[in-house]
Design a protein around this motif. Sequence first.
Motif, mmCIF file in Angstrom:
data_model
loop_
_atom_site.group_PDB
_atom_site.id
_atom_site.type_symbol
_atom_site.label_atom_id
_atom_site.label_comp_id
_atom_site.label_asym_id
_atom_site.label_seq_id
_atom_site.Cartn_x
_atom_site.Cartn_y
_atom_site.Cartn_z
ATOM 1 N N SER A 18 25.663 92.612 31.218
ATOM 2 C CA SER A 18 26.346 92.683 32.516
ATOM 3 C C SER A 18 25.482 92.059 33.607
ATOM 4 C CB SER A 18 26.653 94.144 32.870
ATOM 5 O OG SER A 18 27.554 94.721 31.963
ATOM 6 N N PHE A 63 30.323 99.800 23.693
ATOM 7 C CA PHE A 63 29.737 98.536 24.153
ATOM 8 C C PHE A 63 30.668 97.829 25.136
ATOM 9 C CE2 PHE A 63 29.114 93.984 23.943
ATOM 10 C CZ PHE A 63 27.739 93.847 24.025
ATOM 11 N N VAL A 64 31.921 97.664 24.756
ATOM 12 C CA VAL A 64 32.881 96.955 25.620
ATOM 13 C C VAL A 64 33.078 97.695 26.932
ATOM 14 C CG1 VAL A 64 35.286 96.208 25.843
ATOM 15 C CG2 VAL A 64 34.058 95.856 23.685
ATOM 16 N N TYR A 109 29.994 97.213 29.092
ATOM 17 C CA TYR A 109 29.874 95.842 29.609
ATOM 18 C C TYR A 109 30.844 95.593 30.761
ATOM 19 C CZ TYR A 109 30.283 90.806 30.010
ATOM 20 O OH TYR A 109 30.340 89.524 30.520
ATOM 21 N N ALA A 145 24.619 96.345 26.443
ATOM 22 C CA ALA A 145 25.816 95.918 27.173
ATOM 23 C C ALA A 145 25.522 95.769 28.663
ATOM 24 C CB ALA A 145 26.949 96.917 26.954
ATOM 25 N N THR A 146 24.722 96.688 29.221
ATOM 26 C CA THR A 146 24.398 96.585 30.650
ATOM 27 C C THR A 146 23.430 95.432 30.922
ATOM 28 O OG1 THR A 146 22.678 98.295 30.377
ATOM 29 C CG2 THR A 146 24.845 99.013 31.146
ATOM 30 N N VAL A 163 24.972 100.515 24.308
ATOM 31 C CA VAL A 163 25.431 100.531 25.699
ATOM 32 C C VAL A 163 24.350 100.001 26.643
ATOM 33 C CG1 VAL A 163 27.121 102.366 25.329
ATOM 34 C CG2 VAL A 163 24.784 102.981 25.963
#
Length: 261
Positions: free
Chosen positions: A55, A218-219, A222, A51-52, A48
Amino acid sequence: MSVLEAIIMGILQGLTEFLPVSSSGHLELANVLFGIEGESNLQFTMAVHFATVLSTITVFWKPIGELLRGVFRFRMNDETRYVLNIIVSMIPIGLVGLFFKDEIENLFTGNLRLVGSMLLLTACLLFFADRAKPRTGKITTGRAFVIGIAQACAALPGLSRSGATISTGLLLGVQRSEVSKFSFLMVLIPIIGMNFLELLDMPAAGSSIGTWQLVGGFVAAYVTGTLACRWMIGIVNRGKLKWFALYCALVGLVSIITFFC
């Protein structure tokens, strides 16, 4: 951790990484709520966080490209100075990670009193920053270092990284649009570095978190992170931090009351 819990945790990470309400504090509260042990979700935390990072790159891909092109001209220019200021801002958190890593990790034990206290401190920072008069200052080396100190302090669970860095920048007189951009770009390398070090230390036995939990988290992180990052830029530019100050104060008080009950 179920897939639904993973998605909820991913949404929390995506939202709170960029909104000034402390991702670490909310994840600690979620861990307590779901009964998740910190050592068992290392891969999930890395997923996670990465993921950011994606982003941030998604939202700031154009400025990042301009910075890279400027740096690879191999001469001193505005882009090179900006990157040097980012490097300066990383010094405090680098020192904390080098000398106090174990002490900081030992604080992530679901201590609601500590999380609540740091959320109250975040609320105070946001309140005073919201009342600061808009100025047009730029990111200088000195300001970058002070903002970096704020980021290092935000290693404590419950003290918002974006809240601390943006508030510090505003109180130092930095232009609102500049401080939000710098706050989000300055964290890219520390997060990537942290994930790399955690990957090296990861046990060979693997993780108890399943593939679908990792994908779901994760999704979720993001998508919500991308939306929250864009939203936060507008919030800072419009000077609407007081509502987050109120939210942090309420959650902080509830956390402390829960601790003593």
